[in-house]
Write a protein that holds these residues in place. Structure first.
Motif: not given
Length: 654
Positions: A402, A405-406, A432, A434, A437
């Motif tokens: 995470d 990715i951010d 972005e 889902k 993610r």
């Protein structure tokens, strides 16, 4: 150690190799075509040699010119990068025969893995699991159709000499087999000069898992763990990450062990990648991962492996080519955190991802966290139509998936390119999703998602950013005030006198928008009450995006990877082009379609003077105050430039 190195490539990979070579004290020589005479890799190298015209088949793909350049400059070794001649066994042999060091695997290893059918047989003999299917010399269409029936539909037809999705067709049933076979063979023949195919079982929920391997001339082979390259568009990788989501220790040991055996089977030296296909329908399992092919070169996505291992793979290549042993043993390598890479291309998702070429008038890439930008261009450089349209590789590292990715999403948000179109907005939308993610990945995810990934709709924040820029410019010129946006979407100014309404006609990405800003003096600080296409309430979540503008010219807003252009035609009071000194100028380039006054005519404030057609809209220019037409330069049908004086009004009583 090698003392001088010629890089037989261009763009970001050439710059990447030059950077490591310079750190190691190695002299670098670049080669370039006509199109690349001023390219970044040419400017970065210690020396550069011109090798021919712009088309690659007259320059970068002509091995004799590459070798001649090495001899001319006294280069000791040649690094092929990736693409071009990097997997050409005959060129590798020519380099060796010329008495130069080839920074890559032995020609025999390249040949052994160059054809998918031969490589698959070799892997089976080495105990590497392979996808169920047919590999054989009998290429009769009827025989291949029978083999497909035995395997069971759906099946995948693959050119044995293929790559990049060429010569590859999925077939769902027997009725479509003959046409798909003929199509795949035609494409393979045209692309590779070889129309031989193999047939494999189509894998449901396929994931693309690959393992970085490295060998040396002393018999050592190690792996540097796996990468996941499942996010693909038409068989082309878009986003890659390491390690693979959902990979447990047992499965990692099995797949990485198989990759090492594959490299050992061809006495491999240097950097290579063993590519596997996995059935991800029940998660990653050792018994559901099969060998696909080997890439006998450095991969585009090698930075994510470097980021999680802390190793410089180009340095490893140069040390191995110099005859040294591998820098690390297997037990000295470990995974640290997570890394993810996105390929930023000069292409327009709105037109089916067609390449976009031209000069990079504006190019900036910035973000927070542990980020890395690999590029072969700078602001002001040209994106040529002759080569792969990659602008940069954007890489981020984090302690967790995470976090990585951010950080990458933030880097893409901070990437600004103009006027060349890019896929940055598409990449941001992918990050972005889902499904992404939550790591619900397979190679068909992008294809199933559809148009939402290429949606470039204007957000309220983007429109307000453009309005803010224009109003600040407008207000500063008139009142020397400051501007700020409040959470409600009101634009506040600290002013010392009143203002009149400002109305706008805006062309935003080719769409027409009407807007007005009405002074609101009910509070201590002046504010503009905004109305945009009839709306007066707006949604702004994270503030306004980055904005760049030219005085009285276009305004560009960069948001989530998208580049929006706003062109304003402004009405001061009730007419665009009005000015306090009575000089009515054209607010933008356009055509005069009506002239409502004559020289010497008396006019009243608000009277229409001229109608201008621009941006597929009509703009009425009106009198700013009572007065007389002292000068008239507008003629019906005439074309005018931005800033052209059309009418001069002399105030009444002067």
């Amino acid at each position: 150690m090698i003392q001088s190195l010629l890089i037989a490539n261009r763009g970001e990979i050439a710059c990447r190799i030059i950077r490591t070579a310079r750190r190691m004290g190695i002299r670098t020589i670049a080669v370039y075509s006509d199109a690349d005479a001023k390219a970044l890799h040419v400017r970065s190298a210690d020396e550069a040699v011109h090798i021919g015209p712009s088309p690659a088949n007259e320059s970068y793909l002509v091995g004799a010119k590459i070798i001649a350049a090495a001899r001319e400059t006294g280069a000791e070794a040649i690094h092929p990068g990736y693409g071009f001649l990097s997997e050409n066994a005959d060129f590798a042999q020519s380099v060796i025969d010329a008495g130069l060091i080839w920074v890559g695997p032995k020609p025999d290893s390249i040949r052994a893995m160059g054809l998918k059918d031969a490589a698959k047989k070799l892997m089976e003999a080495a105990g590497v699991p392979t996808t169920p299917g047919y590999i054989g010399d009998n290429q009769d269409p009827d025989h291949l159709a029978k083999e497909a029936e035995k395997i069971g539909y759906p099946v995948l037809i693959k050119a044995v000499a293929g790559g990049g999705g060429k010569g590859m067709r999925k077939v769902d049933d027997a009725a479509g087999f003959a046409d798909s076979l003929a199509s795949a063979q035609r494409e393979a023949k045209a692309a590779f000069g070889n129309d031989i195919v193999l047939i494999e079982k189509w894998i449901e929920s396929p994931r693309h898992i690959e393992v970085q391997v490295f060998g040396d001339s002393h018999g050592n082979v190690v792996h540097l763990f796996e990468r996941d390259c499942s996010l693909q568009r038409r068989h082309q990788k878009v986003i890659e990450e390491a390690p693979a989501p959902g990979m447990d220790a047992e499965t990692r040991e099995a797949v990485c062990g198989a990759a090492v055996r594959a490299a050992q089977a061809v006495n491999y030296e240097g950097a290579g990648t063993i590519e596997f296909i996995a059935d991800g329908s029940e998660g990653l399992r050792a018994d559901r991962i099969w060998f696909m092919e080997m890439n006998t070169r450095l991969q585009v996505e090698h930075p994510v492996t470097e980021e999680i291992t802390g190793q410089d793979l180009v340095e490893w290549q140069l040390r191995v080519a110099s005859g040294e042993t591998l820098p690390k043993r297997q037990d000295e390598l470990s995974i640290d955190g997570w890394a993810i890479e996105a390929r930023l291309y000069a292409e327009d998702p709105a037109t089916g991802f067609l390449p976009s070429t031209g000069r990079l008038e504006h190019f900036e890439a910035a973000g927070d966290g542990d980020i890395r930008v690999e590029t072969g261009v700078e602001e002001g450089d040209e994106i040529s139509p002759h080569y792969d349209p990659m602008i940069a590789k954007l890489i981020a590292h984090g302690e967790t998936r995470d976090e990585a990715i951010d950080a990458l999403a933030d880097l893409i948000e901070g990437t600004e390119v103009w006027p060349v179109k890019t896929n940055a907005g598409f990449l941001h939308a992918l990050l972005e999703m889902k499904e992404f993610r939550s790591a619900k990945l397979d190679t068909g995810l992008i294809g199933r998602t559809g148009d939402s990934l290429t949606d470039k709709s204007l957000s309220d924040a983007a429109i307000l950013a453009a309005m803010s820029w224009r109003l600040e410019e407008f207000t500063d010129a008139e009142f020397e005030g400051d501007i700020a946006i409040s959470p409600t979407g009101l634009f506040g100014f600290r002013l010392n006198r009143s203002t009149e309404p400002a109305r706008f006609k805006i062309a935003a990405d080719g769409n027409a928008i009407s807007a007005s800003a009405q002074p609101n003096n009910r509070t201590d600080n002046w504010k503009w009450d905004l109305t945009i296409d009839g709306r007066s309430e707006f949604e702004v979540v994270d503030g306004l995006p980055s904005t760049h503008g030219v005085e009285n010219g276009p305004i560009r807003v960069f948001e989530n990877g998208h580049a929006h252009e706003f062109i304003f035609g402004m009405t001061r009071g009730s007419g665009a082009g009005a000015a306090s000194d009575g000089a009515i100028v054209s607010p933008m380039p356009g055509k005069i379609i009506a002239v409502e006054v004559a020289e010497g005519q008396k006019v009243t404030k608000g009277d229409r003077l001229v109608t201008l057609e621009a941006m597929k809209m009509e703009h009425s220019l009106v009198a700013p105050f009572d007065g007389t037409v002292a000068e008239l330069n507008a003629r019906p049908g005439g074309q005018v430039s931005e800033g052209t004086l059309l009418v001069q009004i002399e105030a009444a009583g002067e």
